[in-house]
Design a protein around this motif. Structure first.
Motif, PDB file in Angstrom:
ATOM      1  N   THR A 198     -18.604   8.043 -38.185  1.00 12.02           N
ATOM      2  CA  THR A 198     -17.865   6.832 -37.813  1.00 12.02           C
ATOM      3  C   THR A 198     -16.419   6.914 -38.274  1.00 12.02           C
ATOM      4  O   THR A 198     -15.500   6.500 -37.550  1.00 12.02           O
ATOM      5  CB  THR A 198     -18.546   5.592 -38.416  1.00 12.02           C
ATOM      6  N   THR A 199     -16.215   7.449 -39.462  1.00 15.98           N
ATOM      7  CA  THR A 199     -14.853   7.602 -39.976  1.00 15.98           C
ATOM      8  C   THR A 199     -14.028   8.512 -39.076  1.00 15.98           C
ATOM      9  O   THR A 199     -12.888   8.194 -38.708  1.00 15.98           O
ATOM     10  CB  THR A 199     -14.893   8.159 -41.406  1.00 15.98           C
ATOM     11  N   ARG A 200     -14.608   9.631 -38.677  1.00  7.48           N
ATOM     12  CA  ARG A 200     -13.886  10.559 -37.815  1.00  7.48           C
ATOM     13  C   ARG A 200     -13.601   9.928 -36.450  1.00  7.48           C
ATOM     14  O   ARG A 200     -12.523  10.139 -35.879  1.00  7.48           O
ATOM     15  CB  ARG A 200     -14.673  11.854 -37.654  1.00  7.48           C
ATOM     16  N   MET A 201     -14.533   9.151 -35.935  1.00  2.95           N
ATOM     17  CA  MET A 201     -14.332   8.513 -34.646  1.00  2.95           C
ATOM     18  C   MET A 201     -13.170   7.521 -34.696  1.00  2.95           C
ATOM     19  O   MET A 201     -12.289   7.512 -33.820  1.00  2.95           O
ATOM     20  CB  MET A 201     -15.614   7.813 -34.202  1.00  2.95           C
ATOM     21  N   LEU A 202     -13.140   6.681 -35.726  1.00  5.93           N
ATOM     22  CA  LEU A 202     -12.092   5.666 -35.844  1.00  5.93           C
ATOM     23  C   LEU A 202     -10.733   6.303 -36.139  1.00  5.93           C
ATOM     24  O   LEU A 202      -9.702   5.851 -35.626  1.00  5.93           O
ATOM     25  CB  LEU A 202     -12.457   4.664 -36.931  1.00  5.93           C
ATOM     26  N   GLN A 203     -10.723   7.326 -36.960  1.00  9.22           N
ATOM     27  CA  GLN A 203      -9.459   8.002 -37.243  1.00  9.22           C
ATOM     28  C   GLN A 203      -8.897   8.647 -35.983  1.00  9.22           C
ATOM     29  O   GLN A 203      -7.685   8.550 -35.711  1.00  9.22           O
ATOM     30  CB  GLN A 203      -9.661   9.057 -38.338  1.00  9.22           C
ATOM     31  N   GLY A 204      -9.734   9.285 -35.213  1.00 10.76           N
ATOM     32  CA  GLY A 204      -9.261   9.884 -33.966  1.00 10.76           C
ATOM     33  C   GLY A 204      -8.766   8.826 -32.988  1.00 10.76           C
ATOM     34  O   GLY A 204      -7.756   9.036 -32.298  1.00 10.76           O
ATOM     35  N   LEU A 205      -9.451   7.679 -32.917  1.00  2.00           N
ATOM     36  CA  LEU A 205      -9.043   6.620 -32.005  1.00  2.00           C
ATOM     37  C   LEU A 205      -7.705   6.024 -32.409  1.00  2.00           C
ATOM     38  O   LEU A 205      -6.790   5.849 -31.572  1.00  2.00           O
ATOM     39  CB  LEU A 205     -10.125   5.531 -31.972  1.00  2.00           C
TER      40      LEU A 205
END
Length: 220
Positions: A198-205
């Motif tokens: 989830t952290t990687r998803m939000l950071q990429g977004l």
């Protein structure tokens, strides 16, 4: 041949009658088994399955705010044995060996994120998000990958299956499989993997939206 006067007809003992009835039941069971081995008779006396179910009806629709961040696939071998006190297993008892395969999802509920959980600096180059910890969904048993390896049943249990509404029921071992899979999921580190994803998803977004620094934390 007539019975001589003064002599009563011989009566069979009660245990002989019971044994004869029991032998008749076994003869019927084995006769059905042997008929199934004769070529051609299986198709003649075989059963036919028809699906007469009605169409599925939509009862409700729910909006989901969960981000499914990870899925764990599990397999467990369930060995369930039921015994009756003071009765041999050959008479009354059962043992089922069952392979249960299923999956457990780990999700982050983004619907619980409030206005105070998201902070952005004035230049809109840095953002901090505080999310709830990941949680596990209910285990889902996969019927296509789950199967009974062996079933051992006592004589009374086999006879009871003939009159049961669900002679091949496996509800007990399926419930045990689901419980063991759920317990394994808690010890697997699946939630930690979900939070990392989830952290990687939000950071990429947010990086794609122009934010240079994105910090994601988890807490109640």
């Amino acid at each position: 041949m007539s019975t001589p006067i003064g002599r009563q007809p011989r009566r069979l003992p009660a245990w002989v009658k019971v044994l004869s009835a029991f032998a008749l039941v076994l003869a019927v069971l084995f006769a059905g088994f042997r008929l199934s081995l004769i070529p051609g008779l299986k198709d003649l006396f075989g059963t036919e399955t028809r699906d007469r179910s009605g169409p599925a009806l939509l009862e409700s629709i729910q909006d989901l705010s969960r981000y499914q961040a990870a899925t764990g696939n599990f397999q467990v071998v369930v060995d369930l044995e039921k015994d009756t006190k003071f009765v041999p297993d050959a008479i009354r008892g059962s043992r089922t060996l069952y392979v249960g395969a299923g999956s457990v999802d780990s999700y982050v509920d983004l619907g619980k994120v409030g206005d105070g959980d998201v902070t952005v600096n004035e230049d809109r180059t840095a953002a901090t998000l505080r999310l709830p910890h990941a949680a596990l969904a209910k285990p889902a048993l996969d019927p296509d990958r789950s199967y009974a390896v062996s079933k051992e049943r006592g004589l009374f249990d086999r006879l009871g299956d003939l009159f049961s509404d669900n002679p091949n029921g496996e509800q007990a071992v399926q419930k045990l499989a689901v419980r063991h899979i759920g317990e394994a999921a808690k010890e697997s580190g699946l939630n930690a993997r979900a939070e990392s994803n989830t952290t990687r998803m939000l950071q990429g977004l947010l990086h794609s939206l122009g934010f240079e620094k994105v910090r994601v934390t988890y807490g109640d």
